[in-house]
Design an enzyme around this catalytic site. Structure first.
Site, PDB file in Angstrom:
ATOM      1  CD  GLU A 103      -2.993  -1.101   2.231  1.00  0.00           C
ATOM      2  OE1 GLU A 103      -2.534  -1.384   3.351  1.00  0.00           O
ATOM      3  OE2 GLU A 103      -4.184  -0.827   2.039  1.00  0.00           O
ATOM      4  CD  GLU A 123      -3.436  -6.368   3.754  1.00  0.00           C
ATOM      5  OE1 GLU A 123      -3.466  -7.079   2.720  1.00  0.00           O
ATOM      6  OE2 GLU A 123      -2.710  -5.368   3.863  1.00  0.00           O
TER       7      GLU A 123
END
Ligand code: NAD
Length: 697
Positions: A103, A123
């Site tokens: 990210e 995740e």
């Protein structure tokens, strides 16, 4: 601050440094923000590079910060600082850019990587979704389809694939810091400007109107009962339909929903539990590991072939021994067939199939075992045969070779006693299919040497398994606990339920199959034979009446096309059988049991709480080192749903130990007390108000 800043000519370089894996803690975030400020404040600097020291790029959040309030600056603020930089930023990736690491890289304006780097958003494996813009930026970069695949699978992508998709702008050769500097200077010379992913549009024109609805349905099938994959679809829908800032907000809300869902807590427990398995009490950390360069497997049946494949897959040569040529040929043919079917599915090339088969040396002679550093026995489950095999191994095995047994129930100490080197003997109990299931119970015999045990554990890691150490005990951890579970299932059937009800209750809970289906798969004859050898007073014969009658009728399970269920040829779908229903009712009548309707909840509680009760005995006797090891055994060996954290976690967190104890007491009384005895260990834990975390170790 976990990082430093350097100015090289007209480039500012932010170097993150938080060993061992550059986890993104507050110090890392500060270093990035500080670097961005310096780059933007210095008129001489034209662009920035974000690079990491040590063995990898940033791999995600710092687990030490889990569960604590986020310390400023936050990850989204850090990413925004990069993206908002008026000078363009280049992320230079080596090792892995996972989770928050990717990210952050997506907040940069360019991304370069070395060829063996990997990127990914894992995740989902912790019950979450990327919560710092990953679900909004990735689809803008690679399209919704590819982003959905990447985020829902959570699997890493090699740099080359990431470059094809456009996540990586260029794969660089040579020394990364220098190559990235050169690349950035070239961009400066070309007049490059910041390119913000947030400004890219997603072209929804080509997408079917019901694209997201279809995705929800498809993913519901693939990721049964999982909460976060559905929220990932929601987040991608937001990316495709909302302005960027609104999408980010929606992502945050969805992230919080995942975080608050019990699945996230359970999956995080599993993550830590898996890592905890390798901490073995009283195993000296400095004990050296023995070299394993060559392996032998005895017995080329169901288990031996699968076990051998694990080693071939890891590039370790295997000698496979059988008693008879036809059994050997059959075993080798099954292995080849398994590999070829993987090749047909595109998971292996034919060249890889041949490479693996070339590492296999089939033999009928014990004289060929002298080279092996590890010998794993997987012959019939009979003590006399096991002892005979180990006696022979003792004569031919190299000095220091580890002698392991794949026995399901038998005593490792007794097997070891048939050799002159019990210190070299351990159990390595693989689960079926052995080339697929990730669990290996590593059984520590009374005389197993520390280095033999450590080598066995390390070996399980080398072949991609999770080794759980247990003490010698009838059925070790997993199979021992299964006794009470199967007993309650069969007793519910005798009292009034039908096999299909019992199975569907456990499937609905999340087990891959119910206990009756499992018996049909394994073969009803296995239990039948073992009951014939056991003391009839050591089990409740009533509940096995139906199973015994089925075996005597030739209904052995799937392999004969009929067992508790009927099966159509070539189809494993269980179909309720009127013949079996009649047998069950007859059995109940024979024992004077008036059949009654049994609620689903009662079936679930009786089966699973009996499993947990046996788990408490296993802990009390120190057969398992900790409750979380039991959870790992059940998740990786028996398909217990990971999103429930394993049986012990489930009992403690979903049921509550006090309630579990009360219910067990009730069911123990209800079922006569003899075959379900409440574990004194559980009584003690509840009385002291303690949880499983305080037990074991
Ligand atoms: P299997 O019957 O499929 O295979 C056993 C093989 O051993 C046969 O091919 C047989 O020819 C060979 N064999 C027998 N005696 C031998 C000897 N003296 N020397 C060399 N080979 C010999 O059985 P399996 O299901 O593979 O089980 C093997 C072992 O693994 C057992 O101890 C079993 O309890 C254990 N185990 C089985 C499973 C399972 O689900 N099948 C799971 C875990 C552990």
């Amino acid at each position: 601050m976990h990082g430093s800043f350097e100015k090289r000519d007209n480039i500012g370089i932010i170097r993150v440094n938080n060993p061992p894996v550059n986890a993104i803690n507050a110090g890392v975030r500060e270093a990035i923000i500080d670097g961005c400020a310096k780059i933007n404040a210095d008129p001489q600097i034209k662009a920035g590079i974000l690079i990491c020291e040590g063995r990898t790029f940033m791999v995600g959040a710092d687990i030490r910060e889990f569960g604590k309030p986020m310390q400023a600056p936050s990850l989204p603020d850090t990413i925004q600082a990069l993206e908002d930089s008026s000078k363009f930023m280049v992320a230079a990736i080596h090792g892995s850019a996972f989770g928050g690491g990717l990210e952050i890289a997506l907040g940069c304006h360019y991304r370069v990587a070395v060829a063996d780097a990997k990127v990914g958003l894992p995740e989902v494996k912790l019950g979450l979704l990327p919560g710092a813009g990953g679900t909004q930026r990735l689809p803008r970069l690679v399209g919704v389809d590819a982003a959905l695949d990447i985020i829902v699978s959570g699997d890493p992508l090699p740099a080359e694939k990431a470059a094809q998709l456009g996540i990586i702008d260029k794969i660089l050769d040579g020394d990364l810091p220098e190559a990235a500097l050169e690349y950035t200077k070239r961009l400066v010379a070309e007049g490059a400007l910041p390119r913000k992913i947030r400004d890219l549009d997603i072209d929804t024109g080509q997408m079917p109107k019901d694209y997201f609805e279809q995705a929800r349905q498809r993913i519901a099938k693939q990721k049964k009962k999982l909460f976060s994959p559905q929220r990932i679809v929601d987040a991608l829908e937001a990316a495709a339909t909302l302005p960027f800032d609104k999408g980010l907000k929606r992502e945050r809300d969805l992230f919080m929903q995942c975080l608050q869902n019990s699945q996230a807590r359970a999956l995080q427990h599993v993550f830590f539990a898996e890592r905890a398995t390798s901490q073995i009490p009283d195993l000296d950390k400095n004990v050296p590991v023995r070299d394993i360069e060559s392996v032998a497997v005895i017995g080329a049946g169901t288990m031996g072939g699968g076990i051998a494949m694990n080693f071939l897959n890891a590039g370790i040569p295997v000698t496979l021994l059988e008693v008879k040529q036809d059994a050997l040929d059959r075993g080798v043919a099954v292995m080849r067939k398994n590999y070829e079917s993987s090749a047909a599915k595109g998971r292996l090339t034919m060249q890889q199939v041949e490479q693996r088969m070339d590492l296999l040396a089939p033999t009928l002679s014990y004289d060929d075992l002298g080279k092996a550093n590890l010998i794993i026995e997987a012959v019939f489950e009979t003590m006399a045969i096991k002892k005979e095999v180990f006696g022979k191994l003792d004569k031919v095995a190299a000095k220091g070779a580890i002698l392991a047994s794949n026995t399901s129930y038998l005593s490792i100490d007794e097997i070891a006693s048939s050799t002159s080197r019990p210190q070299d003997v351990v159990g390595m109990h693989f689960f079926s299919p052995a080339n697929v299931m990730r669990l290996c119970e590593v059984v520590r015999g009374k005389k197993s040497a520390q280095d033999a045990l450590k080598t066995a554990i390390e070996t399980t890691k080398r072949i991609g398994k999770v080794g759980v150490v247990c003490a010698n005990s009838d059925g070790f951890i997993g199979n021992r606990m299964l006794g009470g579970y199967g007993y309650q299932a069969a007793l519910c059937v005798l009292e009034g339920a039908m096999p299909e009800q019992v199975d569907s209750v456990l499937r609905d809970f999340g087990m891959p199959m119910g206990p009756m289906q499992m018996s049909d798969l394994a073969g009803l004859d296995i239990g039948y034979k073992s009951r014939k050898e056991r003391d009839p007073d050591s089990f409740d014969g009533r509940v096995f009446r139906t199973a015994d009658l089925l075996v005597e009728m030739g209904r052995l399970g799937q392999k004969t096309g009929a067992g508790y269920y009927d099966y159509a040829p070539g189809d494993r779908t269980p179909r309720p059988s009127p013949v079996v229903a009649e047998l069950i009712e007859m059995s109940s009548q024979d024992f004077g049991i008036v059949r009654r309707e049994i609620r689903d909840e009662e079936i679930l509680e009786r089966c699973l709480l009996s499993l947990v009760n046996a788990g408490c005995d296993v802990l009390a006797e120190k057969v398992a080192n900790r409750a979380s090891d039991i959870d790992i055994v059940y998740i990786y060996g028996y398909g217990f749903p990971a999103y429930r954290g394993g049986p012990m976690f489930w009992a403690e967190n979903e049921v509550g130990l006090k309630t579990a104890l009360e219910k067990l007491r009730k069911y123990s009384v209800q079922t006569g007390g003899k075959w379900l005895k409440v574990s004194p260990f559980l009584e003690k834990l509840v009385a002291s108000g303690e949880g499983f975390a305080s037990a074991g170790e």
